[in-house]
Design a protein around this motif. Sequence first.
Motif, PDB file in Angstrom:
ATOM      1  N   GLY A 105       0.815  -1.207   0.000  1.00  0.00           N
ATOM      2  CA  GLY A 105       0.000   0.000   0.000  1.00  0.00           C
ATOM      3  C   GLY A 105       0.844   1.251   0.000  1.00  0.00           C
ATOM      4  N   VAL A 106       0.126   2.366  -0.098  1.00  0.00           N
ATOM      5  CA  VAL A 106       0.750   3.679  -0.081  1.00  0.00           C
ATOM      6  C   VAL A 106       0.227   4.388   1.160  1.00  0.00           C
ATOM      7  CG1 VAL A 106       0.957   5.876  -1.308  1.00  0.00           C
ATOM      8  CG2 VAL A 106       0.823   3.725  -2.600  1.00  0.00           C
ATOM      9  N   LEU A 107       1.125   4.936   1.965  1.00  0.00           N
ATOM     10  CA  LEU A 107       0.725   5.598   3.209  1.00  0.00           C
ATOM     11  C   LEU A 107      -0.425   6.579   2.963  1.00  0.00           C
ATOM     12  CD1 LEU A 107       4.201   6.373   4.820  1.00  0.00           C
ATOM     13  CD2 LEU A 107       2.329   5.124   5.929  1.00  0.00           C
ATOM     14  N   PRO A 108      -1.454   6.615   3.786  1.00  0.00           N
ATOM     15  CA  PRO A 108      -1.626   5.872   5.037  1.00  0.00           C
ATOM     16  C   PRO A 108      -2.508   4.613   4.899  1.00  0.00           C
ATOM     17  CG  PRO A 108      -3.242   7.628   4.968  1.00  0.00           C
ATOM     18  CD  PRO A 108      -2.504   7.666   3.642  1.00  0.00           C
ATOM     19  N   GLU A 109      -2.750   4.161   3.659  1.00  0.00           N
ATOM     20  CA  GLU A 109      -3.654   3.018   3.486  1.00  0.00           C
ATOM     21  C   GLU A 109      -2.917   1.848   2.861  1.00  0.00           C
ATOM     22  OE1 GLU A 109      -6.804   4.528   1.037  1.00  0.00           O
ATOM     23  OE2 GLU A 109      -7.812   5.478   2.736  1.00  0.00           O
ATOM     24  N   THR A 110      -3.231   0.658   3.312  1.00  0.00           N
ATOM     25  CA  THR A 110      -2.608  -0.510   2.723  1.00  0.00           C
ATOM     26  C   THR A 110      -3.628  -1.640   2.605  1.00  0.00           C
ATOM     27  OG1 THR A 110      -0.627  -1.905   2.779  1.00  0.00           O
ATOM     28  CG2 THR A 110      -1.716  -1.475   4.885  1.00  0.00           C
ATOM     29  N   GLU A 111      -3.185  -2.754   2.024  1.00  0.00           N
ATOM     30  CA  GLU A 111      -4.105  -3.839   1.707  1.00  0.00           C
ATOM     31  C   GLU A 111      -3.415  -5.172   1.993  1.00  0.00           C
ATOM     32  OE1 GLU A 111      -6.363  -5.292  -2.383  1.00  0.00           O
ATOM     33  OE2 GLU A 111      -4.938  -3.641  -2.444  1.00  0.00           O
TER      34      GLU A 111
END
Length: 163
Positions: free
Chosen positions: A74-80
Motif C-alpha cells: 500500500g501507499v501511506l496511510p492506506e494498505t491492503e
Amino acid sequence: MSGLLSRFFPDRPPALRVATSRDAAALAGLHAGAFHIAWDAAEFERLLADRLSLAFLATDGPQGAPIGFILTRGVLPETEILSVAVAPRWRGRGLGRQLVEAVFGRLAAEGYTTVFLEVEEGNAAARKLYARAGFREIGRRSGYYRTQGGVPAAALTMRRDIA
Ligand SMILES: CC(C)(COP(=O)(O)OP(=O)(O)OC[C@H]1O[C@@H](n2cnc3c(N)ncnc32)[C@H](O)[C@@H]1OP(=O)(O)O)[C@@H](O)C(=O)NCCC(=O)NCCS
C-alpha cells in the motif's frame, strides 16, 4: 507429521520475521498449498522487492520450515492485505491471527492507519480470522473470484482502522 512422530518431535513455537525477496520460494510454496491459482516465486520476488510491500514469514522455530506468511502492499496511510496463508497442518492454532497482529504492529509503527482486504464470501476460515481481528465489511463485489470449479464467487471488501 504422524501422531507418533509428533510425540517425539513436537512442533516448536512459530517464529515470525519480516520476509525479504530471499524468501520468495518459501512464500510461493505456502501459497501453492493454500490457493488453486498459485503465484510463482518470480511473482513473490517482485512483490517482496517492492518498497510498498511488507511481508511476515512464520517458520517452525527460528530455523525451521516455512509454515505461514502474510503480505501487504500500500501507499501511506492506506494498505491492503494481498495474501495470507498458513500451512494446512498448522491451521486452527492461532498462527493466522499471530501473522495479522504482527503485520498490524509494524504497519502502525510505519504510519499506516487503514488496512483493506478482499475475501471470498464462502471462505469461512478467513472470514472468521478477519472478523476476530477487527475487520468490518464495507462492500461486496459479485463474481469477483472464480472457484476451483470455475464458478463465479463474490468478494467481500473489509476494512480495519489501526490508528
Ligand atoms: C485463513 C487462514 C490463513 C487462517 O489461518 P489459521 O492459522 O488457521 O487461523 P487461526 O488459527 O488464527 O484462527 C483464526 C480464527 O478463525 C477460526 N477458524 C480457523 N479455521 C476455521 C475454519 N476452517 N472454519 C471456521 N473458523 C475457522 C478460528 O477458530 C479462530 O477463531 P477464534 O479466535 O474465534 O477461535 C488459513 O485457514 C489458510 O491458510 N487458509 C487458506 C488460504 C486462505 O484462504 N487465505 C485467506 C485468503 S483471503
